[in-house]
Design an enzyme around this catalytic site. Structure first.
Site, PDB file in Angstrom:
ATOM      1  N   VAL A 243      -0.312  -2.480   6.113  1.00  0.00           N
ATOM      2  CA  VAL A 243       0.510  -3.569   6.641  1.00  0.00           C
ATOM      3  C   VAL A 243      -0.250  -4.862   6.426  1.00  0.00           C
ATOM      4  CG1 VAL A 243       1.511  -4.586   8.723  1.00  0.00           C
ATOM      5  CG2 VAL A 243       1.642  -2.120   8.358  1.00  0.00           C
TER       6      VAL A 243
ATOM      7  N   SER B 293      -4.264 -10.418   4.274  1.00  0.00           N
ATOM      8  CA  SER B 293      -5.303 -10.075   3.288  1.00  0.00           C
ATOM      9  C   SER B 293      -6.562  -9.512   3.929  1.00  0.00           C
ATOM     10  CB  SER B 293      -5.637 -11.296   2.423  1.00  0.00           C
ATOM     11  OG  SER B 293      -4.484 -11.767   1.761  1.00  0.00           O
ATOM     12  N   ARG B 294      -6.408  -8.883   5.078  1.00  0.00           N
ATOM     13  CA  ARG B 294      -7.525  -8.237   5.786  1.00  0.00           C
ATOM     14  C   ARG B 294      -8.576  -9.227   6.285  1.00  0.00           C
ATOM     15  NH1 ARG B 294      -3.732  -4.790   5.960  1.00  0.00           N
ATOM     16  NH2 ARG B 294      -4.571  -2.744   6.361  1.00  0.00           N
ATOM     17  N   LEU B 295      -8.283 -10.518   6.313  1.00  0.00           N
ATOM     18  CA  LEU B 295      -9.229 -11.506   6.831  1.00  0.00           C
ATOM     19  C   LEU B 295      -8.978 -11.686   8.323  1.00  0.00           C
ATOM     20  CD1 LEU B 295      -9.179 -14.081   3.894  1.00  0.00           C
ATOM     21  CD2 LEU B 295     -10.836 -12.261   4.353  1.00  0.00           C
ATOM     22  N   HIS B 296      -9.201 -10.606   9.071  1.00  0.00           N
ATOM     23  CA  HIS B 296      -8.857 -10.576  10.483  1.00  0.00           C
ATOM     24  C   HIS B 296      -9.806 -11.453  11.302  1.00  0.00           C
ATOM     25  CE1 HIS B 296      -6.468  -7.321   9.079  1.00  0.00           C
ATOM     26  NE2 HIS B 296      -7.478  -6.479   8.938  1.00  0.00           N
TER      27      HIS B 296
END
Length: 523
Positions: free
Chosen positions: A317, A499-502
């Site tokens: 997701v 983009s997984r840059l949480h």
């Protein structure tokens, strides 16, 4: 194009009679936690559910997608027409009521599989009959679900019901696209296409402009990357009973059967078959001896058959969330947790107080399980259990633990670590007697984590104790049952981002100092 006759719609379901569970309450509980910043989380207990068993119709069969242990009823056109006449006759339903429930069922089915974060661009192609009305209603609900629907409605029906649906969509600024303005290649502009063109009363060959639209939908099926096609009740162009008997029709990815699957649904080979609508009373279910899957909870749709096999490595997701910035969070992590917890409760998330509790024993072997938070304040986070359970044993050998809260719909996690201690016997006693009497008896019956020869053993002892305390006398708290409190020395607040840059903000205590240090961690 032939005039589309009134489409017969039938909706049958396993009728559920139950009372809704009580809301999550947050209220002071003096014995459990301190008076300042106190939250006490009451237990959520489901109320009993009574089900009507829907039996077998003469056309019952197990189609190729079905779970081998289940059977589903299929309606012929005649049977569907009879049910429709009964619903809109002596049972008092109106066509707009049925259409509203059908469209909502379609929208919830779409949302179940095609999430708005990745499949937001929806095109609803609506015919002039009731099937098209279902598509208009579905588009309105999808708009409110966060999708960006567009409507292609070439042959508008000039009846108040349909003009009202158009007005509702226009008031939401949902765009209507003419056939001439549709792109030749629909795959470039849309992620999902709802086929709400023809219902099962349609016969013969489609006429303009629907013949061209169906050809465009067929052309999509040769593309490596294409929009998902969702057909409402009957894939347009299929025969209601024989299905795609000529082999050249639309092959949808999802079929949403309304009420009960029609006979043509046996030919459906796509990955997602849902049943929608749940308003027919048991009298009709009994008369037609219908066998259908039960709807879960308050859902307006239920999957028929097993979910398709998926490539687990490809499941992901792409989160979209507000930024979590250092200058916007509370300096005290307890206050920040309270803020997020309140927002999760306000959002109506299920079991907001559910948390994963991880422990390790003296041999450093970890174990995790889900438990319910029952209170928190500046002194820590409290839950209750049997002290002789696996987690109780672990904590007696190694009194440190980690908690994890996961609020999926908000793209949020909170991790909490720290030492653990038992709360006072008085606090445990007060909480125990605030629980429903059934839960109190359950705590006595369950020798948690021990081996039992069968479920009947638990039921027998539960019944025996229920009878023993049926006079309303006090049920004694087991000596090996009580609460634990985790005193936090580390928090991490996680907010999912694209983009997984949480965002990850960690609160930690410096040794010898009561002040919390906030650091950003790499995702």
């Amino acid at each position: 194009m032939r005039t589309v006759m009134r489409r017969v719609r039938t909706m049958t379901f396993s009728f559920l009679l139950h009372s809704p569970p009580p809301p999550l309450l947050i209220s002071p509980n003096k014995p459990l936690l301190s008076s300042q910043h106190r939250y006490s989380l009451s237990s959520l207990l489901p109320s009993p559910t009574q089900r009507f068993r829907l039996r077998t119709l003469s056309t019952k069969s197990t189609p190729n997608m079905q779970d081998s242990t289940s059977s589903v009823s299929y309606l012929s056109q005649r049977e569907a027409a009879e049910i429709d006449e009964t619903l809109m006759g002596p049972l008092g339903f109106s066509v707009d009521q049925l259409m509203e429930l059908a469209g909502l069922s379609v929208a919830t089915s779409v949302a179940e599989v095609y999430k708005a974060s990745e499949y937001s661009r929806v095109l609803a192609i609506c015919g002039p009959g009731n099937n098209g009305g279902d598509g208009l209603v579905a588009a309105r609900h999808l708009h409110h679900f966060g999708y960006k629907p567009s409507i292609c409605y070439p042959k508008r029906t000039p009846k108040p019901l349909y003009t009202g649906l158009v007005t509702q969509l226009e008031s939401l600024s949902v765009p209507f696209v003419s056939v001439d303005d549709l792109p030749q290649d629909l795959s470039k502009d849309y992620d999902v296409i709802i086929d709400a063109i023809f219902g099962f009363s349609f016969h013969g060959a489609p006429r303009p402009p629907f013949d061209d639209i169906i050809r465009r939908l067929l052309s999509l099926q040769t593309l490596p990357k294409r929009p998902a096609i969702v057909s409402v009740d009957i894939p347009s162009g299929w025969h209601v009973e024989e299905g795609d008997h000529e082999g050249g029709g639309i092959k949808p990815d999802m079929l949403v059967s309304l009420t009960a699957p029609k006979l043509c649904a046996k030919s459906f080979c796509g990955p997602h078959h849902f049943l929608g609508g749940r308003f027919v009373p048991p009298s009709i279910a009994e008369k037609y001896k219908l066998e259908l899957p039960s709807y879960p909870g308050t859902s307006m749709c239920v999957r028929i058959g097993k979910p398709p096999k998926v490539d687990i490595s490809a499941m992901r997701v792409n989160y979209v969330s507000p930024e979590l910035l250092e200058d916007q969070v509370e300096s005290d992590p307890i206050l920040q947790f309270r803020k997020w917890f309140d927002e999760a409760v306000a959002a109506g998330l299920r079991e907001t107080n559910a948390m994963a509790l991880s422990t390790t024993n003296k041999d450093r072997k970890p174990s995790s399980r889900m438990v319910l938070l029952k209170g928190f304040d500046e002194n820590g986070f409290v839950w209750f259990t049997n002290y002789e359970s696996k987690k109780g044993s672990d904590l007696s050998e190694n009194p440190f633990a980690a908690l994890l809260f996961y609020w999926e719909d908000m793209n949020r996690q909170v991790r909490i670590e720290g030492p653990v201690e038992r709360i006072s016997e008085e606090e445990s006693e007060n909480y125990y007697h605030s629980r429903p009497r059934g839960s109190q008896i359950g705590a006595i019956v369950s020798k948690q984590s021990s081996v039992v020869p069968g479920r009947h053993v638990l039921y027998d002892e539960y019944e025996e104790l229920t009878n023993k305390y049926s006079d309303g006398s006090v049920i004694p708290k087991p000596k090996n049952w009580g609460g634990f409190r985790l005193k936090p020395n580390l928090f991490e607040f996680w907010q999912g981002q694209p983009s997984r840059l949480h965002d990850r903000l960690q609160y930690s205590l410096q040794e010898g100092s009561p002040a919390w240090i906030i650091r950003r961690l790499a995702p």
